[in-house]
Motif scaffolding. Structure first.
Motif, PDB file in Angstrom:
ATOM      1  N   ASP A  33      -6.513 -12.136   1.758  1.00 30.38           N
ATOM      2  CA  ASP A  33      -6.416 -10.751   1.282  1.00 30.38           C
ATOM      3  C   ASP A  33      -6.345  -9.766   2.435  1.00 30.38           C
ATOM      4  OD1 ASP A  33      -6.503 -11.449  -1.322  1.00 30.38           O
ATOM      5  OD2 ASP A  33      -8.481 -10.608  -1.739  1.00 30.38           O
ATOM      6  N   ARG A  37      -9.390  -4.646  -1.259  1.00 26.96           N
ATOM      7  CA  ARG A  37      -8.028  -5.183  -1.222  1.00 26.96           C
ATOM      8  C   ARG A  37      -7.009  -4.076  -1.509  1.00 26.96           C
ATOM      9  NH1 ARG A  37      -4.334  -8.401  -4.706  1.00 26.96           N
ATOM     10  NH2 ARG A  37      -3.725 -10.233  -3.534  1.00 26.96           N
ATOM     11  N   SER A  65      -3.652  -2.770  -3.031  1.00 24.73           N
ATOM     12  CA  SER A  65      -2.777  -3.216  -4.123  1.00 24.73           C
ATOM     13  C   SER A  65      -1.929  -2.058  -4.634  1.00 24.73           C
ATOM     14  CB  SER A  65      -3.603  -3.787  -5.279  1.00 24.73           C
ATOM     15  OG  SER A  65      -4.308  -2.746  -5.926  1.00 24.73           O
ATOM     16  N   SER A  66      -0.837  -2.400  -5.294  1.00 27.17           N
ATOM     17  CA  SER A  66       0.012  -1.371  -5.907  1.00 27.17           C
ATOM     18  C   SER A  66      -0.796  -0.596  -6.948  1.00 27.17           C
ATOM     19  CB  SER A  66       1.235  -2.005  -6.567  1.00 27.17           C
ATOM     20  OG  SER A  66       1.939  -2.807  -5.658  1.00 27.17           O
ATOM     21  N   SER A  67      -1.690  -1.307  -7.668  1.00 31.32           N
ATOM     22  CA  SER A  67      -2.506  -0.632  -8.692  1.00 31.32           C
ATOM     23  C   SER A  67      -3.389   0.449  -8.065  1.00 31.32           C
ATOM     24  CB  SER A  67      -3.413  -1.623  -9.405  1.00 31.32           C
ATOM     25  OG  SER A  67      -2.658  -2.654  -9.948  1.00 31.32           O
TER      26      SER A  67
END
Ligand SMILES: Cc1cc2nc3c(=O)[nH]c(=O)nc-3n(C[C@H](O)[C@H](O)[C@H](O)COP(=O)(O)O)c2cc1C
Ligand SMILES: Nc1ncnc2c1ncn2[C@@H]1O[C@H](COP(=O)(O)OP(=O)(O)OP(=O)(O)O)[C@@H](O)[C@H]1O
Length: 191
Positions: free
Chosen positions: A148, A156, A158-160
């Motif tokens: 990660d 992490r 992330s796109s979210s």
């Protein structure tokens, strides 16, 4: 379709290769986590003397199943992927027919690319109902899981998270996780 770089773009199921190094994912935003995956893929492919290939989806599956914001339109995503020096990009049009394909059909398609290594993040899922995972792919290919990539606080990337930060108007933080100098492609942003 042009990427502004040297990568060749193919529709899904149209390409066969005798050898390759492959990564698969949506790559919306091509953020720092994605960038680590791509740099690693291209470096290793060059070392092994085989073509590197990114298999991606358009539109992002999450925009089909949930009404989330798309961070990068296809043209911009291709430009960013190409920037890392990948040789091939496969773009699968993600619609209801495609989403209904079972995991095994996707594995068969990947098989025609003859991946020597398949690079993924630990949470990669695929196939109808998201039934396929890294464990299933490992039965067929030499799957390598990237550690990660987190931000300074350890979370992490992330796109979210990027979508959430943009949604809350926290653009400076999003920009740092994103790792691209210009976000002019995002609706409503001025850089
Ligand atoms: C053949 C195929 C079928 C898929 N069907 C579904 C589905 O039924 N439901 C779903 O939520 N996602 C489906 N997906 C999308 C995956 O959940 C996932 O978003 C995609 O493999 C990209 O991985 P990523 O989200 O880690 O980038 C499918 C993916 C593939 C390759
Ligand atoms: N921070 C990260 N570190 C390592 N691998 C990552 C990271 N973010 C994404 N990946 C991997 O990159 C590939 C493409 O991921 P994907 O496009 O789904 O990104 P994502 O940021 O996880 O998206 P979303 O938040 O919408 O689920 C997947 O194999 C995923 O596991």
């Amino acid at each position: 379709m042009s990427t502004g770089g040297t990568a060749k773009v193919h529709p899904h199921a149209a390409l066969a290769l005798s050898s390759s190094l492959v990564t698969v994912g949506t790559f919306d935003g091509v953020h720092r986590g994605h960038q680590a995956l791509l740099s690693n893929l291209v470096t290793r492919a060059r070392r092994r003397g085989v073509p590197s290939l990114v298999y991606t989806f358009d539109p992002p599956p999450k925009t089909v199943f949930a009404k989330v914001l798309q961070l990068t339109p296809l043209e911009e995503k291709l430009r960013r992927l190409s920037h890392f020096g990948v040789d091939h990009i496969v773009v699968a049009r993600f619609d209801a027919d495609y989403a209904a394909r079972p995991a095994e059909a996707f594995i068969a398609e990947l098989g025609r690319l003859n991946p020597r290594e398949l690079w993924l993040g630990r949470d990669f899922r695929f196939g109808q109902g998201r039934k396929g995972d890294v464990a299933l792919l490992s039965r067929y290919f030499d799957v390598r899981v990237l550690k990660d990539v987190g931000c300074t606080t350890g979370e992490r990337i992330s796109s979210s998270r990027l979508r959430a930060l943009f949604g809350e108007g926290r653009r400076e933080e999003a920009r740092r996780l994103h790792g691209w100098p210009s976000l002019g492609c995002l609706p409503g942003t001025v850089d």
